[in-house]
Write an enzyme that holds these catalytic residues in place. Structure first.
Site, PDB file in Angstrom:
ATOM      1  N   SER A  86     -26.038  -7.753  73.934  1.00 47.90           N
ATOM      2  CA  SER A  86     -25.658  -8.177  75.281  1.00 47.90           C
ATOM      3  C   SER A  86     -26.359  -7.352  76.356  1.00 47.90           C
ATOM      4  CB  SER A  86     -24.139  -8.081  75.499  1.00 47.90           C
ATOM      5  OG  SER A  86     -23.802  -8.273  76.861  1.00 47.90           O
ATOM      6  N   TYR A 118     -15.622  -3.802  76.856  1.00 46.77           N
ATOM      7  CA  TYR A 118     -16.758  -4.593  76.369  1.00 46.77           C
ATOM      8  C   TYR A 118     -18.060  -3.813  76.514  1.00 46.77           C
ATOM      9  CZ  TYR A 118     -19.768  -8.689  75.699  1.00 46.77           C
ATOM     10  OH  TYR A 118     -20.722  -9.568  75.228  1.00 46.77           O
TER      11      TYR A 118
END
Length: 254
Positions: free
Chosen positions: A144, A157
């Site tokens: 990501s 996250y």
């Protein structure tokens, strides 16, 4: 590129989004794909969309449960006898709340899914890949854009995705002796259910506190990137690749 015919790939979180796109790209490239996830009906849909030879397999698995992960890899080994590619893709985020209001339970849920799950999957993949003949294989981690820069209210996250970078580097190093290549694809704004909020309502919060819509890209671009990384011979490796919506707010300020 290596011939993928009859090679075995395992994709976690294969029922939707990037996991589905990667699974379809791998099947299109000739891989037999083990589709892993919690929702069997979504896995079966992915299989129907891409499996032209009928050899792929859907397995219900929970990345937060070590026993479920162990059973998944045991089934892969028992069914196919080997594993050539693992795509550690399954992940989740926590609610976007003020840093000090994030509960320990919410933090641990993200860590268990995004970090401990890939760690355990990588361990199991190592055990299969180092002993099979031909020896070795490839592991690809979903990193990501958050492995580089956070969004507001994303401590759990972002922390796990930074940690995935460390896992990628460490396992790539430790895998050398077994001909195991490990790489990472860092994804930005792929059009999936997880990013629908980017183009709905007020959009998503920016670092200055304003809300705006953000451009997205077709998730197929990510699937194709994963298939390319998987296709390389084991003497070559993409250590890190960034695939992102060209106009998303990542490069530059603001």
């Amino acid at each position: 590129m290596a011939d993928a015919t009859n090679k075995i790939a395992l994709v976690t979180g294969a029922g939707t989004g990037v996991g589905r796109a990667a699974s379809l790209a791998l099947m299109n490239a000739g891989y037999i794909v083990v589709l892993a996830g919690r929702r069997m009906e979504m896995l079966e849909e992915t299989k129907r969309l891409g499996d032209n030879v009928g050899k792929s397999m859907c397995v219900s698995a929970d990345m937060t449960k070590p026993d479920s992960i162990a059973a998944l890899f045991a089934k892969v080994k028992d069914t196919y006898g080997r594993l050539d590619v693992l795509f550690n893709n399954a992940g989740m985020g926590a609610p976007p709340v003020n840093f000090e209001d994030l509960s320990l339970e919410q933090w641990q849920a993200v860590v268990n899914t995004n970090l401990t799950g890939p760690f355990l999957c990588t361990q199991h993949a190592f055990r299969i890949m180092k002993d099979q003949n031909p020896r070795g294989g490839r592991i690809i981690n979903n990193g990501s854009i958050s492995a580089h820069a956070p969004r507001p209210f994303s401590a759990a996250y972002t922390s796990t995705k930074h940690a995935i970078t460390g896992l990628t580097k460490a396992s790539n190093l430790d895998g050398r002796m077994y001909d195991i290549a490990v790489g990472q694809v860092d994804i930005g704004n792929a059009a999936t259910p997880m990013t629908d909020r980017m183009v709905a309502g007020p959009g998503v919060m920016q670092p200055d506190g304003t809300m705006k819509h953000e451009p997205r890209m077709d998730a197929k671009a990510v699937g194709d990137a994963v298939a390319y990384m998987a296709s390389l011979p084991l003497d070559a490796n993409v250590l890190f690749m960034t695939v992102m919506a060209t106009k998303m707010p990542f490069v530059g300020r603001g």
